[in-house]
Design a protein around this motif. Structure first.
Motif, short mmCIF file in Angstrom:
data_model
loop_
_atom_site.label_atom_id
_atom_site.label_comp_id
_atom_site.label_asym_id
_atom_site.label_seq_id
_atom_site.Cartn_x
_atom_site.Cartn_y
_atom_site.Cartn_z
N GLY A 260 -2.98 -38.45 -45.48
CA GLY A 260 -3.60 -38.29 -44.17
C GLY A 260 -3.43 -39.50 -43.27
N VAL A 261 -2.79 -40.53 -43.75
CA VAL A 261 -2.57 -41.74 -42.94
C VAL A 261 -1.11 -41.75 -42.50
CG1 VAL A 261 -2.53 -44.27 -42.96
CG2 VAL A 261 -4.34 -43.03 -44.17
N SER A 262 -0.87 -41.93 -41.21
CA SER A 262 0.51 -41.91 -40.72
C SER A 262 1.16 -43.27 -40.93
CB SER A 262 0.52 -41.58 -39.23
OG SER A 262 0.01 -42.70 -38.50
N GLY A 263 2.47 -43.29 -40.93
CA GLY A 263 3.21 -44.54 -41.03
C GLY A 263 2.85 -45.48 -39.90
N ASP A 264 2.66 -44.94 -38.72
CA ASP A 264 2.34 -45.79 -37.56
C ASP A 264 1.00 -46.50 -37.77
OD1 ASP A 264 3.74 -43.61 -34.96
OD2 ASP A 264 4.64 -45.13 -36.28
N GLU A 265 0.02 -45.75 -38.24
CA GLU A 265 -1.31 -46.34 -38.43
C GLU A 265 -1.25 -47.44 -39.49
OE1 GLU A 265 -4.21 -43.40 -39.53
OE2 GLU A 265 -5.88 -44.84 -39.42
N LEU A 266 -0.53 -47.17 -40.59
CA LEU A 266 -0.41 -48.16 -41.65
C LEU A 266 0.31 -49.40 -41.15
CD1 LEU A 266 -0.75 -49.02 -44.59
CD2 LEU A 266 1.36 -47.79 -45.12
N GLU A 267 1.40 -49.16 -40.43
CA GLU A 267 2.20 -50.29 -39.94
C GLU A 267 1.36 -51.17 -39.03
OE1 GLU A 267 6.12 -49.15 -38.60
OE2 GLU A 267 6.27 -50.96 -37.37
N GLN A 268 0.60 -50.56 -38.17
CA GLN A 268 -0.25 -51.32 -37.25
C GLN A 268 -1.25 -52.18 -38.03
OE1 GLN A 268 0.13 -51.67 -34.07
NE2 GLN A 268 -1.62 -53.06 -34.03
N ALA A 269 -1.87 -51.60 -39.04
CA ALA A 269 -2.87 -52.32 -39.83
C ALA A 269 -2.24 -53.48 -40.59
CB ALA A 269 -3.55 -51.36 -40.80
N VAL A 270 -1.05 -53.26 -41.13
CA VAL A 270 -0.35 -54.32 -41.87
C VAL A 270 -0.03 -55.48 -40.93
CG1 VAL A 270 1.80 -54.90 -43.03
CG2 VAL A 270 0.60 -52.81 -43.64
N LEU A 271 0.45 -55.15 -39.74
CA LEU A 271 0.79 -56.19 -38.77
C LEU A 271 -0.43 -57.03 -38.40
CD1 LEU A 271 3.35 -54.52 -36.37
CD2 LEU A 271 3.72 -56.45 -37.90
N GLU A 272 -1.54 -56.37 -38.20
CA GLU A 272 -2.77 -57.11 -37.85
C GLU A 272 -3.10 -58.14 -38.92
OE1 GLU A 272 -4.87 -53.33 -35.69
OE2 GLU A 272 -5.95 -54.24 -37.38
N GLU A 273 -3.05 -57.74 -40.18
CA GLU A 273 -3.40 -58.66 -41.27
C GLU A 273 -2.36 -59.77 -41.40
OE1 GLU A 273 -6.19 -58.80 -42.81
OE2 GLU A 273 -6.88 -56.95 -41.87
N THR A 274 -1.10 -59.40 -41.23
CA THR A 274 -0.03 -60.39 -41.37
C THR A 274 -0.18 -61.46 -40.29
OG1 THR A 274 1.43 -58.65 -42.20
CG2 THR A 274 2.46 -60.71 -41.49
N GLU A 275 -0.40 -61.02 -39.08
CA GLU A 275 -0.49 -61.99 -37.97
C GLU A 275 -1.76 -62.81 -38.04
OE1 GLU A 275 0.18 -59.25 -34.79
OE2 GLU A 275 2.37 -59.36 -35.01
N ALA A 276 -2.79 -62.28 -38.70
CA ALA A 276 -4.05 -63.01 -38.79
C ALA A 276 -3.96 -64.27 -39.66
CB ALA A 276 -5.14 -62.09 -39.34
N LEU A 277 -2.95 -64.37 -40.50
CA LEU A 277 -2.82 -65.56 -41.35
C LEU A 277 -2.72 -66.82 -40.52
CD1 LEU A 277 -0.28 -64.50 -44.15
CD2 LEU A 277 -2.71 -64.94 -44.41
N ALA A 278 -2.06 -66.69 -39.37
CA ALA A 278 -1.87 -67.86 -38.51
C ALA A 278 -3.20 -68.44 -38.07
CB ALA A 278 -1.03 -67.47 -37.29
N GLY A 279 -4.23 -67.61 -38.04
CA GLY A 279 -5.54 -68.06 -37.59
C GLY A 279 -6.28 -68.92 -38.60
N GLY A 280 -5.72 -69.05 -39.80
CA GLY A 280 -6.37 -69.93 -40.78
C GLY A 280 -6.61 -69.24 -42.10
N ILE A 281 -6.59 -70.07 -43.15
CA ILE A 281 -6.80 -69.60 -44.52
C ILE A 281 -7.88 -70.46 -45.15
CG2 ILE A 281 -5.68 -69.54 -46.79
CD1 ILE A 281 -3.05 -69.08 -45.19
N THR A 282 -8.82 -69.84 -45.85
CA THR A 282 -9.91 -70.63 -46.44
C THR A 282 -9.46 -71.30 -47.74
OG1 THR A 282 -10.78 -68.86 -47.84
CG2 THR A 282 -11.57 -68.96 -45.54
N GLU A 283 -10.20 -72.33 -48.14
CA GLU A 283 -9.92 -73.03 -49.41
C GLU A 283 -10.06 -72.06 -50.58
OE1 GLU A 283 -8.47 -76.27 -47.99
OE2 GLU A 283 -8.64 -75.93 -50.15
N GLU A 284 -11.04 -71.20 -50.47
CA GLU A 284 -11.27 -70.23 -51.56
C GLU A 284 -10.07 -69.30 -51.70
OE1 GLU A 284 -14.73 -67.83 -50.93
OE2 GLU A 284 -14.56 -66.92 -52.93
#
Lengths: 450, 439
Positions: free
Chosen positions: B329-353
């Motif tokens: 029930g999840v389209s490729g477009d929806e998945l791709e968008q979600a993956v991109l969001e998480e990938t790009e969020a790494l630039a915002g910082g990573i915790t020590e944990e």
């Protein structure tokens, strides 16, 4: 040094015995441990006497769903694996037909922490509704993801062709049955089996400084000992054998091809004879089937045979993936190799190979903690004696050519086989019918377990 | 968790020696007794192939088992198997390795077999053998690539990630057409050009005395002459981003939409590679990773599994991959968008944990890899062939200790961007079928 050396003549191998294990009773459970000095990554396995066979008839798949759901841990919400990851440990959990196995692979420096996490997850998991439902949906979808690989689909279909009763449905419950397994059923199953039984704890690794008794207390808690159930031989599948089940996968450039037959159970079978026969036929790279189908005819990347032995029954299977146009010829060639083996038996060279591989080769088989742990798990699940590896070795040492030929007589009977093909039905139905093995039944995979 | 756990003092017991003919020998102790794990890393891989002749290094790996001057076809398998030994080989872009683990008393036989096919393979080669193994490799291609769902993903990824004609552009398995065109003369010349003791790291992990193993290596390999002609590998230089975003969409009979993305990162061995290795673990290795937490558990968009990985290329920029399969029930477009969001969020910082967990996961994988004699031998061979330092097999996790969260986030921010991204999408033929399977 001006020239290459002649082929070396080897000296005698050193005698090998399977490492001794320690047994320790703690509370309602028992620890079975092997110390491997220098092995800093340990394997820990809790073995309990429940599995797919313990599924109530109207709740097929509940054992497997319970195993999956334990991973959500005591807090739920998928909390266990990440917690273990921080300790450099791996969560292990799976249900077989006969057993429920949980555990960790962990650095010995973290064995206490990792074991504590694993023990509380096994004894007191949250099993929240939302987590179990999420796991169920993932399993259902995962079933079809897996089934899109032709060899996996073919393997799953074996049970339905050889058995009636629980084995006729895959261990995960397949799509239809699993859909009906609710969170309350999982909690009930867990309380009655996993939580209530102490089990046997297998520990393999460098045990210097490891408090085995402490591990046992942590893992067994206050649970009681529970024995494995008495085995009862399952009834055969309805319908006639031999037959061919053709699961349509349109446009496939290869077919998955399996020949499967019932065999005696683990307790009833003479393993060196049976495994020896299987290795000659299809278990080694240099086996009859691999040499014929791969090296001579070029039909396949590889073909193998093996026994799948349970407490109450067994299956012997030959499995391969072949270029689509060669599917029926592969079946015919396989049957011819079986006929030839039954008639002529094994050569002296093949007998020697089987005997040596399973005696002289033991140090290689057991050169890591996981395979040592696996041997102990087998011992627990099948009520084997403490020295079962050494006894097996003695059985191989005593094998004769007649043993292998008579094993082929006893365990290979094409008239009792089911052939399963996953491939392009449009091009395969006619040639498979013409092969003359049995009725060809074409089915859609989605409808196989309705 | 400390990397010293892995070394157990064994790093100090590695012994290296180079024979007169250039063969590099490495020995190290085994954790369990009575075995000898033998491993050979040849410095030839699919990166040495040219267009029109792809798949050769791998086909050649098969041919190495088909007999040589003093060994019959199939005899290598037979000799090792009947001793209860385990053996195999593999080919990648950067190397071909051959390995067998045997009971200790059979070490001489393993060494003799390996030396014979190194020295005399061409004597045993025939057109018939070539034709048969070509069929086997074509079946391997069918089984692992053409007949498997998403099986052609990597091939498509490489095509997009590396320019046409670049040695990393084509998959190691090669194309059916090139395999069909393989001829005996070319095969024989391939052996002559690439298979020599001077292009080989031989590793033996056992409890035998290193001097003993060295004497045996001299005995069996000492007479094999070094190559007289050293080939130049095709130029693999590459600079800058992929030049994206580039994409390819494949509509096929797959059970669910699949999103496969790649980013060019530093060559294997550079510090930036290590930083991105950590980034891939934070993003998508293990259940504590961001993609697992967010896309598998919280939002239920992706099927369970590790979503991020990194392919280590030594002689050209490596590829970091982010691969996910959609839930029903999840389209490729929806998945791709979600993956991109998480990938790009790494630039915002990573915790020590997060970084600690990532290090623990990578160290765990490393420990597991070297916890068997065979795995240890392969790692030693790799570190020697690629970096000239076998002790890295034990100390590799130290590299991750010295990299900070800020460094990982900075590298991620610089590299995981649209200009450096390739995307291969697999969409089901019948979208409805993927959303609602019958029954």
């Amino acid at each position: 040094m001006s020239q290459l050396q002649p082929r070396p003549v080897l000296g005698d191998p050193k005698p090998y015995t399977f490492p001794e294990h320690t047994r320790l009773a703690v509370g309602g459970g028992e620890i079975v441990a092997i110390d491997v000095p220098g092995q800093k990554y340990a394997s820990i396995r809790l073995v309990q006497p429940f599995g797919g066979l313990s599924d109530p008839a109207d709740r097929k798949g509940v054992a497997m769903l319970t195993a999956e759901s334990l991973e959500d841990g005591v807090q739920g919400d998928n909390s266990l694996a990440p917690a273990l990851e921080r300790h450099g440990a791996d969560w292990i959990c799976y249900a077989t037909w006969d057993s429920f196995v949980t555990g960790v692979d962990a650095p010995t420096t973290r064995i206490g922490d990792a074991t504590a996490l694993f023990a509380e997850a096994v004894r007191g998991p949250a099993l929240r509704d939302e987590d179990v439902l999420r796991r169920r949906e993932q399993l259902l979808e995962g079933f079809w993801l897996e089934a899109s690989r032709p060899s996996r689909l073919a393997m799953r279909a074996i049970g339905s062709q050889l058995f009636s009763g629980r084995y006729a449905t895959p261990i995960s419950g397949a799509p239809v049955a699993l859909q009906g397994v609710e969170p309350e059923m999982v909690r009930e199953f867990h309380a009655g089996t996993v939580a209530a039984s102490a089990g046997t704890l297998v520990v393999v690794g460098d045990l210097s400084g490891v408090d085995l008794e402490g591990l046992g207390r942590t893992v067994f808690g206050g649970a009681a000992p529970v024995a494995f159930p008495e085995p009862v031989a399952p009834a055969p599948a309805p319908g006639e054998l031999p037959r061919v089940l053709l699961l349509d996968r349109p446009g496939s450039v290869q077919s998955a091809l399996i020949l499967a037959q019932r065999s005696p159970s683990r307790a009833q079978i003479d393993l060196p004879r049976a495994e020896g026969m299987s290795e000659v036929l299809g278990g080694m790279f240099t086996s009859r089937l691999n040499q014929k189908l791969r090296e001579e005819l070029g039909y396949t990347y590889g073909v193998g045979s093996r026994f799948d032995l349970r407490r109450d029954s067994g299956v012997f299977l030959i499995s391969t993936q072949v270029d689509t146009p060669t599917t029926a010829p592969s079946l015919t060639a396989t049957l011819e190799e079986i006929r030839r083996f039954k008639a002529d038996g094994a050569t002296g060279s093949e007998l020697a190979a089987v005997r040596q591989a399973n005696t002289v080769g033991l140090p290689v088989t057991y050169s890591n903690a996981r395979s040592l742990a696996h041997a102990l798990v087998e011992m627990v699940v099948h009520d084997l004696p403490a020295d079962h590896v050494d006894r097996l070795r003695a059985g191989y040492e005593a094998l004769t050519a007649e043993d292998l030929r008579s094993a082929a007589e006893d365990y290979l009977d094409p008239a009792e086989m089911a052939v399963i093909v996953v491939g392009d039905a449009a091009s395969l139905k006619a040639p498979l019918g013409e092969a003359g093995f049995g009725e060809v039944d074409v089915r859609e995979p989605e409808n196989l377990w309705n | 968790m400390h990397a010293q756990v892995a070394s157990n003092g064994a790093a100090a017991r590695i012994v290296q020696h180079t024979l007169d003919n250039g063969l590099r020998l490495v020995t190290a102790p085994a954790a369990t007794g009575q075995v000898a794990a033998v491993n050979l890393w040849y410095g030839v891989g699919s990166r040495h192939e040219v267009p029109g002749k792809t798949g050769f290094a791998h086909l050649f790996e098969h041919l190495m088992f088909q007999g040589s001057g003093n060994v019959a076809k199939g005899e290598h398998f037979d000799a090792i198997e009947r001793l209860g030994g385990e053996m195999n080989a593999s080919t990648s872009t950067d190397r071909t390795n051959y390995f067998e683990t045997v009971p200790e008393h059979a070490l001489d036989l393993a060494l003799w077999l390996e030396a014979d096919r190194l020295a005399t393979l061409r004597d045993g080669m025939t057109q018939e053998v070539l034709d048969n193994q070509r069929d086997v490799v074509k079946n391997e291609r069918r089984q692992r690539y053409d007949n498997a769902p998403y099986g052609t993903a990597l091939e498509r990824i490489l095509r997009l990630g590396y320019p046409e004609g670049h040695p990393y552009h084509h998959p190691t398995i090669g194309s059916m057409a090139d395999l069909d065109a393989a001829d005996l003369d070319y095969v024989l010349s391939f052996h002559k050009l690439h298979y020599g003791p001077d292009n080989l790291v031989l590793t033996v992990v056992s409890d035998l005395d290193p001097a003993d193993v060295r004497e045996r290596a001299e005995r069996y390999f000492g007479a094999v002459p070094a190559r007289t002609e050293i080939p130049t590998a095709p130029d693999a230089a590459l600079h800058g981003p992929i030049g994206g975003p580039v994409r390819e969409t494949v509509v096929e009979a797959v059970p669910a939409a699949g999103v496969f993305q790649g980013y060019r990162v530093a060559p294997y061995g550079e510090r930036e590679f290590d930083a991105m290795h950590l980034a891939s673990a934070v993003l998508g290795q293990g259940q504590g990773s961001r993609l697992y937490r967010r896309l598998v558990i919280e939002r239920e968009l992706a099927a369970p599994g590790d979503a991020a990985d990194i392919i280590p290329f030594r002689y050209t920029p490596s590829l970091m991959l982010v691969n996910t399969i959609a839930r029903e029930g999840v389209s490729g477009d929806e998945l791709e968008q979600a993956v991109l969001e998480e990938t790009e969020a790494l630039a915002g910082g990573i915790t020590e944990e997060e970084l600690d967990r990532a290090r623990a996961v990578l160290e765990r994988d490393h420990l597991q890899a070297i916890s068997t004699p065979s795995g240890l031998a392969d790692e030693l061979g790799a570190c020697t062939q690629l970096f000239g330092d076998p002790s890295l097999a034990f100390t590799w996790p130290d590299r991750w200790t010295g990299i900070t969260a800020a460094e990982v986030a900075e590298a991620a921010g610089r590299l995981l961007v649209a200009e450096n991204r390739l995307t291969v999408r697999f969409d089901p033929e019948n979208a409805e079928r993927a959303a609602e399977p019958a029954a």
